[in-house]
Design an enzyme around this catalytic site. Structure first.
Site, mmCIF file in Angstrom:
data_model
loop_
_atom_site.group_PDB
_atom_site.id
_atom_site.type_symbol
_atom_site.label_atom_id
_atom_site.label_comp_id
_atom_site.label_asym_id
_atom_site.label_seq_id
_atom_site.Cartn_x
_atom_site.Cartn_y
_atom_site.Cartn_z
ATOM 1 N N GLN A 51 0.824 -1.218 0.000
ATOM 2 C CA GLN A 51 0.000 0.000 0.000
ATOM 3 C C GLN A 51 0.854 1.262 0.000
ATOM 4 O O GLN A 51 0.319 2.367 -0.137
ATOM 5 C CB GLN A 51 -0.932 0.019 1.209
ATOM 6 C CG GLN A 51 -2.065 -0.999 1.111
ATOM 7 C CD GLN A 51 -3.010 -0.844 2.283
ATOM 8 O OE1 GLN A 51 -2.757 -1.358 3.346
ATOM 9 N NE2 GLN A 51 -4.102 -0.122 2.081
ATOM 10 N N CYS A 96 -10.817 0.597 3.521
ATOM 11 C CA CYS A 96 -9.413 0.396 3.167
ATOM 12 C C CYS A 96 -8.833 1.728 2.708
ATOM 13 O O CYS A 96 -9.463 2.433 1.927
ATOM 14 C CB CYS A 96 -9.324 -0.637 2.040
ATOM 15 S SG CYS A 96 -7.641 -0.968 1.495
ATOM 16 N N LEU A 97 -7.632 2.059 3.171
ATOM 17 C CA LEU A 97 -7.012 3.333 2.785
ATOM 18 C C LEU A 97 -6.744 3.384 1.276
ATOM 19 O O LEU A 97 -6.657 4.454 0.699
ATOM 20 C CB LEU A 97 -5.706 3.546 3.560
ATOM 21 C CG LEU A 97 -5.854 3.715 5.075
ATOM 22 C CD1 LEU A 97 -4.480 3.870 5.722
ATOM 23 C CD2 LEU A 97 -6.749 4.889 5.426
ATOM 24 N N GLU A 139 -5.091 -7.147 6.282
ATOM 25 C CA GLU A 139 -3.724 -6.803 5.853
ATOM 26 C C GLU A 139 -3.019 -8.012 5.221
ATOM 27 O O GLU A 139 -2.295 -7.881 4.231
ATOM 28 C CB GLU A 139 -2.892 -6.278 7.031
ATOM 29 C CG GLU A 139 -3.451 -5.022 7.700
ATOM 30 C CD GLU A 139 -3.861 -3.943 6.721
ATOM 31 O OE1 GLU A 139 -3.203 -3.789 5.680
ATOM 32 O OE2 GLU A 139 -4.877 -3.265 6.995
ATOM 33 N N HIS A 142 -3.945 -8.293 1.741
ATOM 34 C CA HIS A 142 -3.219 -7.336 0.892
ATOM 35 C C HIS A 142 -1.929 -7.959 0.365
ATOM 36 O O HIS A 142 -1.571 -7.794 -0.798
ATOM 37 C CB HIS A 142 -2.832 -6.079 1.699
ATOM 38 C CG HIS A 142 -3.859 -4.985 1.630
ATOM 39 N ND1 HIS A 142 -4.256 -4.397 0.457
ATOM 40 C CD2 HIS A 142 -4.565 -4.361 2.609
ATOM 41 C CE1 HIS A 142 -5.162 -3.458 0.705
ATOM 42 N NE2 HIS A 142 -5.372 -3.420 2.012
HETATM 43 ZN ZN ZN Z 1 -6.738 -2.297 3.047
#
Ligand code: ZN
Length: 187
Positions: A51, A96-97, A139, A142
């Protein structure tokens, strides 16, 4: 404090499986510190290395800003492996960012056991439940190139299609730095 740009839905690196970490050098330690800074600046409670454009098996979690979870310490997990999942599941609205402005219900195992390495690359294992287990699983996904929008109902997927296109084109208003384009380079 150093804030890194956060990769956004559509960026290729979010779909790529990450590489294992084999050694911890000063750059890795710095990266982890920057990841915590970046997560907190965006009011997030978890952040994976991809990310912030880094293709490595690392994520950070800090759920202590959430009411009732103040006692949970910030944690860094390197090369994590979920080794056990409960049959019991729970449903929770996730965000989610990397996918701003969207939230959706995701069903996940309520409890997990996870093995990982700490910042000294020492083997660790913990049991997690509830919100802690959920954030860790989010996470962990991800790092495998999986986003929470892959796990929502078909109905929600349809509903979010337009918004996801907008996000990909960066037609969004957020107050934290994001990556510049959909071809964010793989570092
Ligand atoms: Zn996320």
């Amino acid at each position: 404090m150093s804030i890194l740009p956060i990769t956004i839905y559509g960026d290729k690196i979010l779909r790529k499986k990450v590489d294992s970490v084999t050694q911890i050098d000063d750059k890795t330690i710095e990266l982890i510190r920057f990841m915590f800074d970046t997560m907190r600046n965006a009011n997030g409670i978890g952040l994976a290395a991809n990310q912030v454009g880094i293709n490595k098996s690392i994520f950070v979690v800090d759920i202590s800003p959430v009411e009732d979870y103040e006692k949970y310490k910030p944690i860094t997990m390197i090369n994590p492996r979920i080794v056990n999942k409960s049959d019991e599941t729970s449903s929770f609205e996730e965000g989610c960012l990397s996918i701003p402005e969207i939230r959706g219900e995701v069903i996940r195992p309520k409890e997990i056991t996870i093995k990982y390495q700490d910042i000294d690359l020492a083997e660790q294992q913990i049991d997690a439940d509830d919100l802690f287990a959920r954030v860790i699983q989010h996470e962990y996904d991800h790092l495998k190139g999986i986003l929470f929008t892959d796990l929502i109902s078909d109905e929600l997927k349809k509903q979010f299609k337009k918004s996801l296109n907008k996000i990909q084109k960066r037609k969004i208003e957020i107050d934290y730095p994001i990556s510049e384009n959909t071809d964010y380079r793989l570092l």
